[in-house]
Design a protein around this motif. Sequence first.
Motif, PDB file in Angstrom:
ATOM      1  N   UNK A 118     -51.608 -39.073  19.767  1.00 28.07           N
ATOM      2  CA  UNK A 118     -53.014 -39.414  19.976  1.00 28.07           C
ATOM      3  C   UNK A 118     -53.308 -39.488  21.461  1.00 28.07           C
ATOM      4  N   UNK A 119     -53.899 -40.578  21.887  1.00 29.69           N
ATOM      5  CA  UNK A 119     -54.249 -40.759  23.303  1.00 29.69           C
ATOM      6  C   UNK A 119     -53.264 -41.663  24.042  1.00 29.69           C
ATOM      7  N   UNK A 120     -52.078 -41.797  23.519  1.00 27.11           N
ATOM      8  CA  UNK A 120     -51.076 -42.652  24.165  1.00 27.11           C
ATOM      9  C   UNK A 120     -50.775 -42.147  25.567  1.00 27.11           C
ATOM     10  N   UNK A 121     -50.884 -43.031  26.564  1.00 25.43           N
ATOM     11  CA  UNK A 121     -50.643 -42.587  27.940  1.00 25.43           C
ATOM     12  C   UNK A 121     -49.163 -42.357  28.239  1.00 25.43           C
ATOM     13  N   UNK A 122     -48.924 -41.371  29.080  1.00 24.40           N
ATOM     14  CA  UNK A 122     -47.583 -41.113  29.588  1.00 24.40           C
ATOM     15  C   UNK A 122     -47.185 -42.265  30.507  1.00 24.40           C
ATOM     16  N   UNK A 123     -45.944 -42.689  30.415  1.00 25.15           N
ATOM     17  CA  UNK A 123     -45.389 -43.669  31.343  1.00 25.15           C
ATOM     18  C   UNK A 123     -44.662 -42.843  32.405  1.00 25.15           C
ATOM     19  N   UNK A 124     -45.325 -42.593  33.530  1.00 22.00           N
ATOM     20  CA  UNK A 124     -44.817 -41.592  34.476  1.00 22.00           C
ATOM     21  C   UNK A 124     -43.437 -41.884  35.036  1.00 22.00           C
ATOM     22  N   UNK A 125     -43.098 -43.153  35.239  1.00 20.79           N
ATOM     23  CA  UNK A 125     -41.782 -43.490  35.788  1.00 20.79           C
ATOM     24  C   UNK A 125     -40.704 -43.480  34.713  1.00 20.79           C
ATOM     25  N   UNK A 126     -41.098 -43.497  33.435  1.00 21.56           N
ATOM     26  CA  UNK A 126     -40.133 -43.499  32.345  1.00 21.56           C
ATOM     27  C   UNK A 126     -39.398 -44.810  32.155  1.00 21.56           C
ATOM     28  N   UNK A 127     -39.948 -45.894  32.678  1.00 22.64           N
ATOM     29  CA  UNK A 127     -39.286 -47.199  32.567  1.00 22.64           C
ATOM     30  C   UNK A 127     -40.227 -48.179  31.862  1.00 22.64           C
ATOM     31  N   UNK A 128     -39.941 -48.496  30.606  1.00 25.69           N
ATOM     32  CA  UNK A 128     -40.788 -49.374  29.802  1.00 25.69           C
ATOM     33  C   UNK A 128     -40.899 -50.773  30.399  1.00 25.69           C
ATOM     34  N   UNK A 129     -39.797 -51.313  30.898  1.00 22.52           N
ATOM     35  CA  UNK A 129     -39.800 -52.688  31.418  1.00 22.52           C
ATOM     36  C   UNK A 129     -40.755 -52.795  32.608  1.00 22.52           C
ATOM     37  N   UNK A 148     -36.128 -40.944  18.773  1.00 18.58           N
ATOM     38  CA  UNK A 148     -37.245 -40.142  19.271  1.00 18.58           C
ATOM     39  C   UNK A 148     -38.407 -40.206  18.296  1.00 18.58           C
ATOM     40  N   UNK A 149     -39.595 -40.268  18.829  1.00 17.95           N
ATOM     41  CA  UNK A 149     -40.820 -40.473  18.054  1.00 17.95           C
ATOM     42  C   UNK A 149     -41.203 -39.216  17.275  1.00 17.95           C
ATOM     43  N   UNK A 192     -26.715 -49.319  32.375  1.00 19.58           N
ATOM     44  CA  UNK A 192     -28.014 -48.646  32.420  1.00 19.58           C
ATOM     45  C   UNK A 192     -27.811 -47.186  32.813  1.00 19.58           C
ATOM     46  N   UNK A 193     -28.797 -46.379  32.486  1.00 15.60           N
ATOM     47  CA  UNK A 193     -28.784 -44.988  32.924  1.00 15.60           C
ATOM     48  C   UNK A 193     -30.166 -44.386  32.726  1.00 15.60           C
ATOM     49  N   UNK A 194     -30.326 -43.204  33.254  1.00 10.26           N
ATOM     50  CA  UNK A 194     -31.549 -42.427  33.090  1.00 10.26           C
ATOM     51  C   UNK A 194     -31.197 -41.142  32.361  1.00 10.26           C
ATOM     52  N   UNK A 195     -32.057 -40.749  31.424  1.00 11.69           N
ATOM     53  CA  UNK A 195     -31.861 -39.487  30.721  1.00 11.69           C
ATOM     54  C   UNK A 195     -32.941 -38.511  31.146  1.00 11.69           C
ATOM     55  N   UNK A 196     -32.581 -37.412  31.788  1.00 11.40           N
ATOM     56  CA  UNK A 196     -33.581 -36.404  32.143  1.00 11.40           C
ATOM     57  C   UNK A 196     -33.988 -35.596  30.916  1.00 11.40           C
ATOM     58  N   UNK A 197     -35.177 -35.006  31.003  1.00  6.34           N
ATOM     59  CA  UNK A 197     -35.644 -34.146  29.920  1.00  6.34           C
ATOM     60  C   UNK A 197     -36.332 -34.872  28.789  1.00  6.34           C
ATOM     61  N   UNK A 198     -36.651 -36.142  28.998  1.00  4.46           N
ATOM     62  CA  UNK A 198     -37.380 -36.928  28.003  1.00  4.46           C
ATOM     63  C   UNK A 198     -38.586 -37.568  28.682  1.00  4.46           C
ATOM     64  N   UNK A 199     -39.679 -37.668  27.963  1.00  3.61           N
ATOM     65  CA  UNK A 199     -40.877 -38.339  28.465  1.00  3.61           C
ATOM     66  C   UNK A 199     -41.152 -39.555  27.591  1.00  3.61           C
ATOM     67  N   UNK A 235     -39.981 -38.705  23.756  1.00  4.89           N
ATOM     68  CA  UNK A 235     -39.961 -37.355  23.196  1.00  4.89           C
ATOM     69  C   UNK A 235     -39.167 -36.465  24.133  1.00  4.89           C
ATOM     70  N   UNK A 236     -38.480 -35.500  23.558  1.00  6.71           N
ATOM     71  CA  UNK A 236     -37.773 -34.517  24.381  1.00  6.71           C
ATOM     72  C   UNK A 236     -38.810 -33.613  25.044  1.00  6.71           C
ATOM     73  N   UNK A 237     -38.683 -33.436  26.345  1.00  2.71           N
ATOM     74  CA  UNK A 237     -39.571 -32.549  27.089  1.00  2.71           C
ATOM     75  C   UNK A 237     -38.738 -31.847  28.152  1.00  2.71           C
ATOM     76  N   UNK A 238     -37.996 -30.870  27.724  1.00  2.67           N
ATOM     77  CA  UNK A 238     -37.053 -30.161  28.593  1.00  2.67           C
ATOM     78  C   UNK A 238     -37.727 -29.525  29.806  1.00  2.67           C
ATOM     79  N   UNK A 239     -38.966 -29.065  29.649  1.00  6.13           N
ATOM     80  CA  UNK A 239     -39.607 -28.332  30.739  1.00  6.13           C
ATOM     81  C   UNK A 239     -40.217 -29.237  31.800  1.00  6.13           C
TER      82      UNK A 239
END
Length: 122
Positions: free
Chosen positions: A103-114, A97-98, A29-36, A47-51
């Motif tokens: 549309x109105x898809x909510x952000x998953x703030x923690x970045x963990x789908x499971x 990457x999508x 497992x790992x985490x990738x920074x810069x993606x939402x 999606x890539x979100x560097x900022x």
Amino acid sequence: MYTRVFVYGSLRQYQSNHGLMETAVYRGTCQLPGFAMYDLGPYPAALRQETADVVVHGEVYDVDAKTFRELDMLEGLGEEYCRERVLTPYGEAWIYLYLQPLGRSPLIPEGDWVVWAEQQNR
């Protein structure tokens, strides 16, 4: 020959499409920074979100050529998702990457789908 992939949604362990990974070699497992990550309903979009100060949690696998083609088909390569190389602790891997409007898809703030899917009772 294998191809390394980073998966973050329905292809992860215990998720609906993980069966496609039956011949894959799990690396970890790992985490990738810069993606939402966003909730599209039955699966997420990254999606890539560097900022932004965001990460995407996922798993890294080595897949054979047949499985890689099946993943491309599942992800609707070129229409719904594109592939991009990312650096993981296990070496370079492909991430899907999508490409479509969120549309109105909510952000998953923690970045963990499971974790998100469990919280949403899916």
